[in-house]
Write a protein that holds these residues in place. Structure first.
Motif, mmCIF file in Angstrom:
data_model
loop_
_atom_site.group_PDB
_atom_site.id
_atom_site.type_symbol
_atom_site.label_atom_id
_atom_site.label_comp_id
_atom_site.label_asym_id
_atom_site.label_seq_id
_atom_site.Cartn_x
_atom_site.Cartn_y
_atom_site.Cartn_z
ATOM 1 N N ALA A 1 0.810 -1.223 0.000
ATOM 2 C CA ALA A 1 0.000 0.000 0.000
ATOM 3 C C ALA A 1 0.836 1.262 0.000
ATOM 4 N N PHE A 2 1.971 1.267 0.727
ATOM 5 C CA PHE A 2 2.708 2.506 0.952
ATOM 6 C C PHE A 2 4.097 2.528 0.331
ATOM 7 N N GLY A 3 4.638 1.353 -0.054
ATOM 8 C CA GLY A 3 5.968 1.321 -0.636
ATOM 9 C C GLY A 3 7.067 1.167 0.399
ATOM 10 N N ARG A 4 8.296 0.949 -0.105
ATOM 11 C CA ARG A 4 9.438 0.690 0.778
ATOM 12 C C ARG A 4 9.762 1.858 1.694
ATOM 13 N N ALA A 5 9.760 3.065 1.138
ATOM 14 C CA ALA A 5 10.178 4.212 1.934
ATOM 15 C C ALA A 5 9.276 4.411 3.148
ATOM 16 N N LYS A 6 7.974 4.327 2.949
ATOM 17 C CA LYS A 6 7.043 4.493 4.061
ATOM 18 C C LYS A 6 7.138 3.326 5.038
ATOM 19 N N LEU A 7 7.340 2.119 4.503
ATOM 20 C CA LEU A 7 7.524 0.973 5.394
ATOM 21 C C LEU A 7 8.758 1.183 6.261
ATOM 22 N N ALA A 8 9.835 1.669 5.663
ATOM 23 C CA ALA A 8 11.059 1.921 6.432
ATOM 24 C C ALA A 8 10.806 2.948 7.527
ATOM 25 N N GLU A 9 10.011 3.968 7.229
ATOM 26 C CA GLU A 9 9.690 4.978 8.242
ATOM 27 C C GLU A 9 8.916 4.358 9.409
ATOM 28 N N THR A 10 7.943 3.517 9.071
ATOM 29 C CA THR A 10 7.142 2.860 10.111
ATOM 30 C C THR A 10 8.019 1.999 11.011
ATOM 31 N N VAL A 11 8.921 1.230 10.399
ATOM 32 C CA VAL A 11 9.784 0.334 11.162
ATOM 33 C C VAL A 11 10.813 1.130 11.961
ATOM 34 N N HIS A 12 11.381 2.171 11.354
ATOM 35 C CA HIS A 12 12.419 2.971 12.015
ATOM 36 C C HIS A 12 11.932 3.512 13.358
ATOM 37 N N ALA A 13 10.682 3.939 13.391
ATOM 38 C CA ALA A 13 10.132 4.527 14.618
ATOM 39 C C ALA A 13 10.015 3.512 15.744
ATOM 40 N N GLN A 14 10.094 2.221 15.430
ATOM 41 C CA GLN A 14 9.896 1.184 16.445
ATOM 42 C C GLN A 14 11.175 0.424 16.788
ATOM 43 N N LEU A 15 12.235 0.619 16.016
ATOM 44 C CA LEU A 15 13.490 -0.068 16.277
ATOM 45 C C LEU A 15 14.300 0.641 17.352
ATOM 46 N N ARG A 16 15.108 -0.110 18.069
ATOM 47 C CA ARG A 16 16.108 0.490 18.923
ATOM 48 C C ARG A 16 17.084 1.257 18.025
ATOM 49 N N ALA A 17 17.565 2.398 18.495
ATOM 50 C CA ALA A 17 18.401 3.260 17.645
ATOM 51 C C ALA A 17 19.614 2.514 17.088
ATOM 52 N N VAL A 18 20.249 1.686 17.912
ATOM 53 C CA VAL A 18 21.430 0.966 17.450
ATOM 54 C C VAL A 18 21.077 -0.003 16.339
ATOM 55 N N ASP A 19 19.913 -0.612 16.395
ATOM 56 C CA ASP A 19 19.502 -1.559 15.366
ATOM 57 C C ASP A 19 19.077 -0.854 14.085
ATOM 58 N N ALA A 20 18.446 0.301 14.233
ATOM 59 C CA ALA A 20 18.071 1.071 13.044
ATOM 60 C C ALA A 20 19.317 1.449 12.249
ATOM 61 N N GLY A 21 20.370 1.857 12.972
ATOM 62 C CA GLY A 21 21.606 2.220 12.297
ATOM 63 C C GLY A 21 22.299 1.048 11.647
ATOM 64 N N GLN A 22 22.162 -0.145 12.233
ATOM 65 C CA GLN A 22 22.860 -1.316 11.717
ATOM 66 C C GLN A 22 22.117 -2.041 10.607
ATOM 67 N N PHE A 23 20.781 -2.120 10.725
ATOM 68 C CA PHE A 23 20.029 -3.002 9.839
ATOM 69 C C PHE A 23 19.166 -2.294 8.796
ATOM 70 N N LEU A 24 18.667 -1.100 9.089
ATOM 71 C CA LEU A 24 17.715 -0.459 8.200
ATOM 72 C C LEU A 24 18.457 0.176 7.025
ATOM 73 N N ILE A 25 18.008 -0.102 5.806
ATOM 74 C CA ILE A 25 18.622 0.461 4.607
ATOM 75 C C ILE A 25 18.326 1.948 4.552
ATOM 76 N N SER A 26 19.357 2.730 4.386
ATOM 77 C CA SER A 26 19.168 4.182 4.291
ATOM 78 C C SER A 26 18.475 4.534 2.982
ATOM 79 N N GLY A 27 17.384 5.311 3.071
ATOM 80 C CA GLY A 27 16.665 5.733 1.876
ATOM 81 C C GLY A 27 15.895 4.635 1.187
ATOM 82 N N ALA A 28 15.503 3.574 1.958
ATOM 83 C CA ALA A 28 14.773 2.436 1.368
ATOM 84 C C ALA A 28 13.452 2.901 0.764
#
Length: 350
Positions: free
Chosen positions: A323-350
């Motif tokens: 429904a929303f695409g990768r970028a919006k999905l990444a935003e949704t997930v980023h808000a719920q990840l621990r900061a250290v994990d967001a930096g390690q695992f989340l693709i920048s600009g997904a």
């Protein structure tokens, strides 16, 4: 002479609907059947119990089949699973109380409870099907996943494809249902990587969608504690119910190892890999998903594992991705990840 277990199972079958209302209370009656998610009383309709004998004599009252796992059994199995019994004696005593029968003195009924009956659901059968399938790349299964916005399949060796996978017709299928369809095959493995089962997703002949059958998704083999694994186990992982849910999260976090439990009940029972310290739980937005999260949390605390829920905006993360695409999905997930994990695992600009 019939055994006590056989005699009591026959008596229970005479009261099949009452047994189901007591021990499978989260299900409901449809015609001659009681439908529920599984033998552990999970909401759903994968498992069906025959309440009355079929007119042609081929189906006996009190017998049940789980269309997803291939398991089958009788009402003693239902009582054993519902009550968490470990011996046949416990189950027979419970059944006697339900039927208002006298409970005899201790006997040799204290043997460990028999495993649920399976015909084609053994790990060996699952391993044969897995070996007969082919890599997913370039297949209809890859085309099917692309239609669900799942493009990146790096690290998804658990997924394979079978061009003509046998389908056993179920209650609810049309009389002329195809006996075999192409299927996506997912290996269900234990902590050592041994194939203990497989999950099948039957597909339309052009791979555009799931096949038009009553139950396009089914699992077979030994599922409890195991799952479909993507990537090697590590100190931080993510787990969820569905394969597409996990694959959707891997579109924005391809390096984060994931486990698909295949159902809420099996997600709640996954075995924790050694060294796991934080587990993100991508729960579905329903009561079964909430229950799985609660059970995992209760199990994880004594093991020193932190449980962090991941909540989709819609019903699951594949719906979010589509429904929303990768970028919006990444935003949704980023808000719920621990900061250290967001930096390690989340693709920048997904």
């Amino acid at each position: 002479m019939q055994s006590p277990a056989t005699l009591i199972a026959d008596r229970l079958a005479e009261h099949a609907e009452s047994v189901c209302r007591r021990y499978l209370s989260k299900g409901h009656k449809e015609g001659r059947y009681w439908l529920v998610g599984d033998v552990r009383n999970t909401p759903g309709r994968s498992l069906y119990v025959r309440l009355l004998a079929s007119p042609d004599g081929r189906g006996a009252a009190g017998k049940w089949t789980d269309a997803q796992s291939g398991d089958r059994g009788d009402l003693l199995d239902v009582i054993a699973a519902a009550c968490g019994h470990r011996t046949l004696r416990e189950t027979l005593d419970e059944a006697r109380q339900f039927l208002r029968l006298p409970i005899p003195p201790s006997s040799d009924e204290g043997v460990r409870y028999r495993q649920t009956k399976t015909s084609t659901g053994t790990p060996e059968a699952a391993q044969r099907l897995h070996a007969a399938s082919r890599p997913i790349m370039g297949s209809l299964a890859q085309h099917y996943l692309a239609g669900r916005a799942i493009i990146d399949l790096i690290g998804c060796e658990a997924l394979r494809f079978h061009p003509c996978c046998w389908y056993r017709a179920s209650q609810g299928d049309e009389p002329d249902v195809r006996p075999a369809c192409p299927a996506m095959i997912a290996a269900v493995t234990d902590l050592d990587g041994t194939v203990m089962g497989v999950h099948r997703t039957w597909l339309a002949l052009d791979g555009s969608d799931k096949a038009a059958v009553a139950y396009p998704r089914r699992a077979m083999g030994h599922l409890l504690g195991n799952g479909v694994r993507f990537g090697r186990a590590g100190p931080v992982m993510v787990a969820g119910e569905g394969i597409e849910t996990m694959l959707s999260l891997r579109q924005v976090m391809p390096a984060l190892s994931a486990i698909a439990g295949l159902s809420a009940a099996h997600l709640a029972a996954i075995l924790f890999p050694a060294g796991l310290r934080r587990l993100y739980v991508a729960r579905d937005d329903d009561s079964a998903g909430a229950g799985a999260l609660r059970t995992l949390t209760e199990r994880a605390i004594p093991a020193g594992i932190e449980i962090v829920p991941l909540e989709p905006r819609l019903d699951d993360f594949n719906s979010d991705l589509m429904a929303f695409g990768r970028a919006k999905l990444a935003e949704t997930v980023h808000a719920q990840l621990r900061a250290v994990d967001a930096g390690q695992f989340l693709i920048s600009g997904a």
